[in-house]
Structure formats: C-alpha cells, structure tokens
Write an enzyme that holds these catalytic residues in place. Structure first.
Site, short mmCIF file in Angstrom:
data_model
loop_
_atom_site.label_atom_id
_atom_site.label_comp_id
_atom_site.label_asym_id
_atom_site.label_seq_id
_atom_site.Cartn_x
_atom_site.Cartn_y
_atom_site.Cartn_z
N THR A 183 32.01 42.43 43.37
CA THR A 183 32.06 40.97 43.44
C THR A 183 31.82 40.49 44.86
OG1 THR A 183 33.69 41.03 41.64
CG2 THR A 183 33.37 38.93 42.75
N GLU B 240 41.05 46.80 54.28
CA GLU B 240 41.04 45.47 53.65
C GLU B 240 42.30 44.69 54.02
OE1 GLU B 240 38.36 46.42 49.66
OE2 GLU B 240 40.54 46.60 49.58
N LYS C 249 40.64 40.17 35.54
CA LYS C 249 41.57 40.64 36.57
C LYS C 249 42.86 39.82 36.63
CE LYS C 249 38.35 43.54 37.73
NZ LYS C 249 37.59 43.42 38.98
N GLY D 62 42.40 48.25 45.81
CA GLY D 62 42.23 49.61 46.29
C GLY D 62 41.48 50.55 45.38
N THR E 128 35.25 45.07 50.08
CA THR E 128 34.48 46.12 49.44
C THR E 128 34.52 45.93 47.93
OG1 THR E 128 34.99 47.68 51.23
CG2 THR E 128 34.32 48.63 49.12
#
Length: 222
Positions: free
Chosen positions: A32, A107, A125, A99, A29
């Site tokens: 990206t 996930e 990130k 999350g 989800t």
C-alpha cells in the site's frame, strides 16, 4: 485491478496527496505504501514538488529510486514532516500491529520522528480487537532467553523462516524475526511495553503509543 488492489491504490494516493512541497517524508514498507510512492513520483515529475524521503527498508529505498524520490537520512533530518506506512491490523482507537514485512523496528523509529503518522490500509485490516501474532525483532545472541520470557507473558513465539531461503528471516538490521501469538490483546500499550522491556528485544510490532498524531486512511474501490 482487483478490488483489494484498487483500495490499496486509493489509500496510497490519498496519503501521497497530503505531502506538500519541501516536506521530509518517512516512507514505510509494503504494497500500500508503494502506491503512495508511485503517486509521489508522479507529483515530482508533473508538479515539480521537492521532497526527500527517509526509507524504512532496503526494499523501500530501491523502490524510491525507481520512482525518482530523492532520499535522505534521519541523521540529517531527525524530525520528519510526515510518515506514510501500512499496517496489518488497526482498531478504532488507532492502535495497530505492524511488521509482516519485518521492517517494524525502522518503521517505529521513523513514525516516532514524524510530526504526523499516516497509515494506509484496506478495509480488511480494520479490527475491533488486535489478535494477530506480534512480530518481534530479536538480537540473535539472546533469542533463547527472550523466547522463554515471551512465553512467561503468555505468548507463543515462533521463528519466522524464509521463503525461497533456508533458515530464519534476517531483518535489514541483521536480527531474527519472531512472530508471537498472544490471542486477543486487551491492553496493547501494556503488552508493547512489557515485550520491549525484555533484554534482547529490539522492537515489537504493536504500535499503541502514537494514536494522537495518527491518521488512518482506509482505501476504497469503485
């Protein structure tokens, strides 16, 4: 297209190009991953590849339908060939926090079921040490006692509230989402286990136990 969006698209497309005909693909989800799904839809249309996706959220399932990706379930396919997902923070040792989209329970289940876990990110990130607040999915009945025990672990749990909606964020599984700050996480694996040992916790967003099968793809912009 700005540089960050271009980097996300690059990472998503590179991940989608790892998928081979006949694979069962876990679909994470987030923005990206949606680029990966866009590319998978293109490949289905242009190359005729035959795949099935296992979505980790209602939003992902709806997006897969838009892109023409056939869906299946973990009940029918308990072992996945590959799972593609994003992350909020990733260390050089491939440990991560996920999350932000409140889908980390599904996930982690999908990632665990996959032979290979491909994580697509942009360079923002990448971190040396995990320090973001940890998303935690909690059974509504137990949130009071869970928060007390999270505090005893050194955390500061805060209920995630909705945007354009009064009250708490409710996961696709019908549970509360709390974001719990711990500062720098020196032992991600240990903290992941300690949080999940609290009765009433369904899952938390530290992914520290799947590093051996994890491939990190960092997107690039032109």
């Amino acid at each position: 297209m700005d540089a960050v969006t271009e980097a996300k698209r690059n990472a998503g497309y590179r991940a989608a190009d790892l998928v081979k005909d006949g694979m069962i693909v876990g679909l994470g989800t987030g923005s990206t991953v949606f680029f990966a799904m866009e590319r998978l839809g293109e490949r289905i249309a242009s190359e005729g590849i035959r795949i099935f996706g296992v979505p980790t959220s209602n939003q992902t399932a709806m997006r897969a339908e838009e892109y023409g990706i056939p869906l299946t379930t973990l009940s029918l396919h308990p072992v996945l060939d590959i799972a593609i997902d994003g992350a909020d923070q990733v260390t050089p040792s491939k440990q991560m926090i996920k999350g932000r989209g409140a889908a980390h329970l599904r996930e982690k289940i999908v990632a665990d079921a996959a032979k290979q876990f491909v994580v697509v990110i942009d360079s923002a990130k990448e971190v040396s040490v995990l320090d973001a607040a940890v998303p935690i999915e909690i059974l509504p009945f137990a949130y009071g006692s869970v928060c007390r025990k999270l505090a005893s672990l050194g955390g500061e749990p805060v209920m995630r509230n909705g945007v354009k909606k009064d009250g708490p964020v409710i996961s696709d599984n019908g549970n509360y989402i709390f974001d719990c700050a711990f500062g720098k996480v020196d032992d991600p694996s240990g903290l992941e286990s300690a949080i999940n040992a609290i009765p009433g916790v369904l899952e938390n967003g530290i992914f520290a136990k799947m590093t051996e099968k994890t491939l990190i793809i960092v997107g690039k912009s032109a």
